[in-house]
Scaffold this motif. Structure first.
Motif, mmCIF file in Angstrom:
data_model
loop_
_atom_site.group_PDB
_atom_site.id
_atom_site.type_symbol
_atom_site.label_atom_id
_atom_site.label_comp_id
_atom_site.label_asym_id
_atom_site.label_seq_id
_atom_site.Cartn_x
_atom_site.Cartn_y
_atom_site.Cartn_z
ATOM 1 N N GLY A 44 -19.442 -7.913 12.610
ATOM 2 C CA GLY A 44 -18.169 -7.918 13.325
ATOM 3 C C GLY A 44 -17.018 -8.400 12.464
ATOM 4 N N LEU A 45 -17.264 -9.436 11.667
ATOM 5 C CA LEU A 45 -16.216 -9.936 10.767
ATOM 6 C C LEU A 45 -15.883 -8.918 9.688
ATOM 7 C CD1 LEU A 45 -17.270 -13.682 10.360
ATOM 8 C CD2 LEU A 45 -15.351 -12.761 11.699
ATOM 9 N N THR A 46 -16.901 -8.223 9.177
ATOM 10 C CA THR A 46 -16.650 -7.187 8.174
ATOM 11 C C THR A 46 -15.791 -6.083 8.774
ATOM 12 O OG1 THR A 46 -18.748 -7.680 7.081
ATOM 13 C CG2 THR A 46 -17.737 -5.550 6.591
ATOM 14 N N TRP A 47 -16.147 -5.654 9.990
ATOM 15 C CA TRP A 47 -15.337 -4.657 10.684
ATOM 16 C C TRP A 47 -13.901 -5.159 10.841
ATOM 17 C CZ3 TRP A 47 -13.166 -5.483 15.568
ATOM 18 C CH2 TRP A 47 -12.511 -4.378 16.117
ATOM 19 N N SER A 48 -13.745 -6.430 11.239
ATOM 20 C CA SER A 48 -12.404 -6.960 11.450
ATOM 21 C C SER A 48 -11.626 -7.068 10.144
ATOM 22 C CB SER A 48 -12.456 -8.312 12.168
ATOM 23 O OG SER A 48 -12.885 -9.341 11.307
ATOM 24 N N PHE A 49 -12.335 -7.268 9.020
ATOM 25 C CA PHE A 49 -11.653 -7.256 7.727
ATOM 26 C C PHE A 49 -10.981 -5.903 7.512
ATOM 27 C CE2 PHE A 49 -11.545 -5.967 3.300
ATOM 28 C CZ PHE A 49 -10.833 -7.002 2.717
ATOM 29 N N PHE A 50 -11.711 -4.828 7.787
ATOM 30 C CA PHE A 50 -11.139 -3.490 7.586
ATOM 31 C C PHE A 50 -10.030 -3.193 8.586
ATOM 32 C CE2 PHE A 50 -15.157 -2.922 5.289
ATOM 33 C CZ PHE A 50 -14.643 -2.451 4.086
ATOM 34 N N VAL A 51 -10.078 -3.807 9.754
ATOM 35 C CA VAL A 51 -8.992 -3.630 10.723
ATOM 36 C C VAL A 51 -7.753 -4.389 10.254
ATOM 37 C CG1 VAL A 51 -8.210 -4.167 13.074
ATOM 38 C CG2 VAL A 51 -10.506 -3.243 12.706
ATOM 39 N N LEU A 52 -7.918 -5.676 9.939
ATOM 40 C CA LEU A 52 -6.775 -6.554 9.694
ATOM 41 C C LEU A 52 -6.260 -6.548 8.257
ATOM 42 C CD1 LEU A 52 -8.019 -9.697 11.670
ATOM 43 C CD2 LEU A 52 -6.390 -7.954 12.442
ATOM 44 N N CYS A 53 -7.096 -6.152 7.315
ATOM 45 C CA CYS A 53 -6.727 -6.353 5.905
ATOM 46 C C CYS A 53 -6.695 -5.068 5.081
ATOM 47 C CB CYS A 53 -7.680 -7.364 5.265
ATOM 48 S SG CYS A 53 -7.618 -8.979 6.051
ATOM 49 N N THR A 54 -6.615 -3.933 5.718
ATOM 50 C CA THR A 54 -6.399 -2.679 4.984
ATOM 51 C C THR A 54 -5.239 -1.948 5.638
ATOM 52 O OG1 THR A 54 -8.074 -1.499 6.279
ATOM 53 C CG2 THR A 54 -8.786 -2.469 4.189
ATOM 54 N N PRO A 55 -4.346 -1.383 4.850
ATOM 55 C CA PRO A 55 -3.104 -0.827 5.411
ATOM 56 C C PRO A 55 -3.227 0.596 5.958
ATOM 57 C CG PRO A 55 -3.016 -0.723 3.041
ATOM 58 C CD PRO A 55 -4.312 -1.425 3.398
ATOM 59 N N ILE A 56 -4.417 1.011 6.293
ATOM 60 C CA ILE A 56 -4.611 2.291 6.959
ATOM 61 C C ILE A 56 -5.573 2.060 8.127
ATOM 62 C CG2 ILE A 56 -4.164 3.798 4.977
ATOM 63 C CD1 ILE A 56 -7.189 3.949 4.586
ATOM 64 N N ALA A 57 -5.569 2.947 9.063
ATOM 65 C CA ALA A 57 -6.408 2.780 10.250
ATOM 66 C C ALA A 57 -7.810 3.292 9.958
ATOM 67 C CB ALA A 57 -5.809 3.535 11.428
ATOM 68 N N MET A 96 -14.954 -21.879 16.289
ATOM 69 C CA MET A 96 -16.256 -22.361 16.749
ATOM 70 C C MET A 96 -17.359 -22.355 15.686
ATOM 71 S SD MET A 96 -16.183 -20.590 20.502
ATOM 72 C CE MET A 96 -17.496 -21.560 21.205
ATOM 73 N N VAL A 97 -17.392 -21.328 14.839
ATOM 74 C CA VAL A 97 -18.491 -21.208 13.865
ATOM 75 C C VAL A 97 -17.984 -20.647 12.532
ATOM 76 C CG1 VAL A 97 -20.484 -21.072 15.431
ATOM 77 C CG2 VAL A 97 -19.108 -19.038 15.041
ATOM 78 N N PRO A 98 -17.107 -21.372 11.858
ATOM 79 C CA PRO A 98 -16.508 -20.843 10.621
ATOM 80 C C PRO A 98 -17.519 -20.601 9.496
ATOM 81 C CG PRO A 98 -15.919 -23.141 10.913
ATOM 82 C CD PRO A 98 -16.619 -22.714 12.166
ATOM 83 N N GLN A 99 -18.722 -21.172 9.579
ATOM 84 C CA GLN A 99 -19.719 -20.978 8.526
ATOM 85 C C GLN A 99 -20.144 -19.511 8.405
ATOM 86 O OE1 GLN A 99 -20.170 -22.776 11.300
ATOM 87 N NE2 GLN A 99 -22.169 -22.341 12.214
ATOM 88 N N TYR A 100 -19.921 -18.699 9.432
ATOM 89 C CA TYR A 100 -20.278 -17.279 9.352
ATOM 90 C C TYR A 100 -19.439 -16.521 8.319
ATOM 91 C CZ TYR A 100 -23.363 -17.519 13.395
ATOM 92 O OH TYR A 100 -24.382 -17.806 14.254
ATOM 93 N N TYR A 101 -18.293 -17.084 7.945
ATOM 94 C CA TYR A 101 -17.480 -16.440 6.915
ATOM 95 C C TYR A 101 -18.127 -16.529 5.536
ATOM 96 C CZ TYR A 101 -13.594 -15.855 10.145
ATOM 97 O OH TYR A 101 -12.805 -15.471 11.202
ATOM 98 N N ASP A 102 -19.156 -17.341 5.370
ATOM 99 C CA ASP A 102 -19.816 -17.503 4.074
ATOM 100 C C ASP A 102 -20.918 -16.471 3.818
ATOM 101 O OD1 ASP A 102 -18.236 -19.696 3.429
ATOM 102 O OD2 ASP A 102 -19.620 -21.106 4.386
ATOM 103 N N THR A 103 -21.020 -15.438 4.640
ATOM 104 C CA THR A 103 -22.156 -14.512 4.531
ATOM 105 C C THR A 103 -21.976 -13.416 3.498
ATOM 106 O OG1 THR A 103 -21.277 -13.305 6.424
ATOM 107 C CG2 THR A 103 -23.011 -14.910 6.867
ATOM 108 N N THR A 104 -20.814 -12.798 3.401
ATOM 109 C CA THR A 104 -20.618 -11.674 2.473
ATOM 110 C C THR A 104 -19.328 -11.870 1.678
ATOM 111 O OG1 THR A 104 -19.306 -10.276 3.974
ATOM 112 C CG2 THR A 104 -21.723 -10.095 4.150
#
Length: 192
Positions: A44-57, A96-104
């Motif tokens: 889910g975080l990887t998906w959200s990276f592509f939503v929030l941090c790439t300038p195309i849809a 709530m669980v910021p440690q999940y950002y350390d995965t990839t």
């Protein structure tokens, strides 16, 4: 015997199913590498990276285009929902669980962007502008293809579109400069 082309809606459905299969495969990979709760959050975080941090849809386009073709929902409306979901997901995980950002690599990069408002929230802002400009172009293209907007290529409207294209290129250049300043090499080396 003449080869009949598949109906566009069935082609979209097939492509959407293939993209969903890639997402499920990525989730399974992360679930087996860590555990399925961690894999689900990391996917889910990887998906959200592509939503929030790439300038195309791109990540949002997974939903936007099929919803437009199959149900006629304008892509800009579904993209607003996609952005709200991505922001909500990151707000919840950060709180709530910021440690999940350390995965990839991408989740670590996303975390660095989220916790550094200046200047890296500019990446999100520029990505938002670029995404919604590209969605606007996509919606207008769909209107033209469906003959809903026959005046698309009239001179005044085309000049307006040309200005938007120049603005989009400026957004991409600014985005590139901000991303380059993130020190991606350091994020990648931090994985090892």
């Amino acid at each position: 015997m003449l080869h009949q082309a598949k109906h566009p809606k069935s082609q979209v459905t097939i492509k959407f199913a293939l993209l969903c299969a890639v997402l499920v495969g990525y989730f399974l990979y992360l679930g087996l590498k860590y555990d399925f709760a961690t894999g689900g959050v990391a996917a889910g975080l990887t998906w959200s990276f592509f939503v929030l941090c790439t300038p195309i849809a791109d990540a949002g386009f997974l939903l936007d285009f099929p919803l437009r073709v199959l149900f006629g929902i304008r892509m800009v409306l579904s993209e607003v929902a996609v952005w709200a979901l991505a922001i909500g997901l990151n707000g919840t995980v950060l709180a709530m669980v910021p440690q999940y950002y350390d995965t990839t690599i991408l989740t670590r990069l996303l975390h660095q962007i989220l916790i550094s408002p200046w200047p890296y929230w500019g990446v999100i802002a520029l990505s938002g502008v670029g995404t919604f400009l590209s969605i606007r172009f996509g919606d207008e293209l769909m209107d033209v293809l469906h003959h809903r907007d026959r005046s698309f290529f009239h001179a005044h409207h085309f000049k307006y579109e040309l200005i938007l294209i120049v603005f989009f290129v400026a957004v991409l250049l600014g985005y590139y400069e901000l991303i380059a300043s993130l020190g991606i090499e350091a994020v990648i080396e931090g994985q090892g």
